[in-house]
Design a protein around this motif. Structure first.
Motif, short mmCIF file in Angstrom:
data_model
loop_
_atom_site.label_atom_id
_atom_site.label_comp_id
_atom_site.label_asym_id
_atom_site.label_seq_id
_atom_site.Cartn_x
_atom_site.Cartn_y
_atom_site.Cartn_z
N ASP A 17 7.77 5.45 -7.81
CA ASP A 17 8.47 6.63 -6.86
C ASP A 17 8.40 7.92 -7.54
O ASP A 17 9.08 8.84 -7.02
N GLY A 18 7.86 7.95 -8.57
CA GLY A 18 7.99 9.35 -9.28
C GLY A 18 9.39 9.49 -10.55
O GLY A 18 9.00 10.14 -11.39
N ALA A 19 9.90 8.39 -10.61
CA ALA A 19 11.00 8.11 -11.31
C ALA A 19 11.23 6.78 -11.80
O ALA A 19 11.42 6.45 -13.12
N THR A 20 10.78 5.79 -11.12
CA THR A 20 11.11 4.33 -11.56
C THR A 20 10.10 3.37 -11.01
O THR A 20 9.61 3.64 -9.96
N VAL A 21 9.51 2.62 -11.88
CA VAL A 21 8.80 1.47 -11.41
C VAL A 21 9.18 0.43 -10.91
O VAL A 21 10.24 0.06 -11.45
N SER A 22 8.98 -0.22 -9.63
CA SER A 22 9.75 -1.25 -9.18
C SER A 22 8.93 -2.29 -8.82
O SER A 22 9.04 -3.28 -8.00
N GLY A 23 7.80 -2.45 -9.47
CA GLY A 23 6.69 -3.61 -9.07
C GLY A 23 5.33 -3.21 -9.05
O GLY A 23 5.01 -2.30 -9.84
N VAL A 24 4.30 -4.14 -8.72
CA VAL A 24 2.87 -3.97 -8.66
C VAL A 24 2.52 -4.28 -7.43
O VAL A 24 2.95 -4.92 -6.59
N GLN A 25 1.27 -3.42 -6.98
CA GLN A 25 0.42 -3.97 -6.01
C GLN A 25 -0.57 -4.61 -6.47
O GLN A 25 -1.23 -4.36 -7.57
N VAL A 26 -0.72 -5.74 -5.95
CA VAL A 26 -1.79 -6.82 -6.43
C VAL A 26 -2.85 -7.04 -5.43
O VAL A 26 -2.78 -6.80 -4.14
N ARG A 27 -3.77 -7.60 -5.76
CA ARG A 27 -5.14 -7.94 -4.97
C ARG A 27 -5.24 -9.81 -5.25
O ARG A 27 -5.65 -9.79 -6.35
N GLN A 28 -5.17 -10.27 -4.37
CA GLN A 28 -5.29 -11.94 -4.78
C GLN A 28 -6.30 -12.45 -3.59
O GLN A 28 -6.02 -12.57 -2.32
N LYS A 29 -7.53 -12.69 -3.91
CA LYS A 29 -8.61 -13.38 -3.08
C LYS A 29 -8.96 -12.61 -1.82
O LYS A 29 -8.70 -13.23 -0.73
N GLY A 30 -8.96 -11.07 -2.19
CA GLY A 30 -9.30 -10.54 -0.95
C GLY A 30 -8.19 -9.73 -0.20
O GLY A 30 -8.36 -8.91 0.62
N LYS A 31 -6.67 -10.26 -0.63
CA LYS A 31 -5.71 -9.72 -0.01
C LYS A 31 -4.84 -8.96 -0.82
O LYS A 31 -4.72 -9.43 -1.88
N SER A 32 -4.34 -7.86 -0.28
CA SER A 32 -3.36 -6.76 -1.02
C SER A 32 -2.02 -7.11 -0.44
O SER A 32 -1.45 -7.11 0.60
N PHE A 33 -0.97 -6.95 -1.68
CA PHE A 33 0.48 -7.26 -1.18
C PHE A 33 1.18 -6.51 -2.39
O PHE A 33 0.76 -6.49 -3.42
N GLU A 34 2.31 -6.79 -2.13
CA GLU A 34 3.23 -6.10 -3.35
C GLU A 34 4.18 -7.24 -3.65
O GLU A 34 4.53 -8.10 -3.44
N MET A 35 4.51 -6.88 -5.30
CA MET A 35 5.39 -7.83 -5.84
C MET A 35 6.34 -6.94 -6.53
O MET A 35 6.17 -6.13 -7.41
N LYS A 36 7.60 -7.12 -6.30
CA LYS A 36 8.73 -6.53 -6.75
C LYS A 36 9.26 -6.85 -8.28
O LYS A 36 9.24 -8.07 -8.34
N ALA A 37 9.57 -6.07 -8.82
CA ALA A 37 10.38 -6.37 -10.16
C ALA A 37 11.29 -5.49 -10.87
O ALA A 37 11.06 -4.29 -10.47
N LYS A 38 12.32 -5.80 -11.71
CA LYS A 38 13.33 -4.66 -12.35
C LYS A 38 12.23 -3.82 -13.36
O LYS A 38 12.71 -3.06 -13.67
N ALA A 39 11.32 -4.80 -14.15
CA ALA A 39 10.47 -4.34 -15.11
C ALA A 39 9.14 -4.71 -14.86
O ALA A 39 8.79 -6.05 -14.43
N VAL A 40 8.11 -3.96 -15.53
CA VAL A 40 6.85 -4.52 -15.58
C VAL A 40 6.27 -4.27 -16.95
O VAL A 40 6.33 -3.32 -17.49
N VAL A 41 5.63 -5.36 -17.46
CA VAL A 41 4.99 -5.49 -18.70
C VAL A 41 3.48 -5.50 -18.78
O VAL A 41 3.02 -6.25 -18.31
N LEU A 42 2.79 -4.40 -19.28
CA LEU A 42 1.42 -4.30 -19.14
C LEU A 42 0.69 -4.67 -20.59
O LEU A 42 0.94 -4.07 -21.52
N ALA A 43 0.29 -5.79 -20.31
CA ALA A 43 -0.34 -6.51 -21.55
C ALA A 43 -1.70 -7.05 -21.19
O ALA A 43 -2.15 -8.11 -21.32
N CYS A 44 -2.42 -6.19 -20.49
CA CYS A 44 -3.60 -6.68 -20.02
C CYS A 44 -4.92 -5.88 -20.69
O CYS A 44 -5.87 -5.63 -20.32
#
Length: 225
Positions: free
Chosen positions: A182-209
């Motif tokens: 939101d410009g200040a806080t990361v609150s999760g990720v938007q994902v795509r799974q088998k053609g469908k997109s949805f949001e997964m909320k989290a207090k923290a996200v670790v990028l290890a990709c």
């Protein structure tokens, strides 16, 4: 919409270690892996599995792997002291490295190896690639006498078992598209799974990709054609 304390994007060595560490602290964790279950594991699956960490004595190595008394008597395992490790980092980076992160990496390297062993990862002396017999005694070179049993693929498999034992859910064929920001806080990720997109909320996200090695344009720009 799922909610977690920590979402880890990726499922290689770094990702699974991050997930296990967060789980150890009591966090509700999920792992997202773009690949299928059969192809998961990231670049770690293709690594050699040789591990560099700070050690001063054979006693330090015995905290990580089993070495017989005869092997100890017939082998010079060398050292990779804290100072030697830092010198190597500075040499390889021409001092263009973050000093605080370098110190942290070196100081926590042996405890991390011990933690990995406690998680079920098996380590063995790297007899084949990092040692040779010199004047009747086997000597290690490169300051890396230990490797993961089975190489990178073996390391991934041991960590897979630890993740399953911990009950951490792994969402395969699930690609992170963008961070929820939101410009200040990361609150999760938007994902795509088998053609469908949805949001997964989290207090923290670790990028290890992984880094830019999966991007052909960036490989050409930074590594050359």
């Amino acid at each position: 919409m799922s909610e977690y304390d920590v979402i880890v994007v990726g499922k290689g060595n770094a990702a699974m270690c991050a997930a296990l560490s967060a789980h150890d602290q009591g966090a509700k964790v999920a792992i997202l892996e773009a690949a299928s279950e059969d192809e998961g594991g990231g670049n770690s699956r293709f690594a050699g599995g040789v591990m560099r960490f700070a050690y001063e004595t054979v006693e330090d190595l015995l905290k990580i792997t089993d070495i017989t008394e005869q092997e100890i008597a017939e082998t010079d395992f060398g050292t990779n002291t804290r100072e030697e490790f830092l010198d190597k980092i500075h040499q390889l980076t021409a001092y263009r490295t973050d000093p605080d992160l370098s110190e942290y990496l070196v100081n926590e390297s042996l405890p991390t190896m011990i933690w990995l062993r406690e998680k079920g990862v098996k380590f063995v002396p790297n007899w084949g690639r990092q040692s040779a017999v010199v004047d009747g005694k086997r000597k290690f070179f490169g300051n890396m006498p230990i490797e993961a049993h089975g190489g990178g693929a073996g390391l991934v498999e041991y960590l897979n078992k630890a993740v399953k034992k911990a009950g951490i859910p792994v969402h395969f064929e699930t690609r992170a598209i963008k961070l929820l920001y939101d410009g200040a806080t990361v609150s999760g990720v938007q994902v795509r799974q088998k053609g469908k997109s949805f949001e997964m909320k989290a207090k923290a996200v670790v990028l290890a990709c992984g880094g830019f090695e999966a991007n052909p344009e960036m490989r050409a720009r930074y590594l050359g054609p």
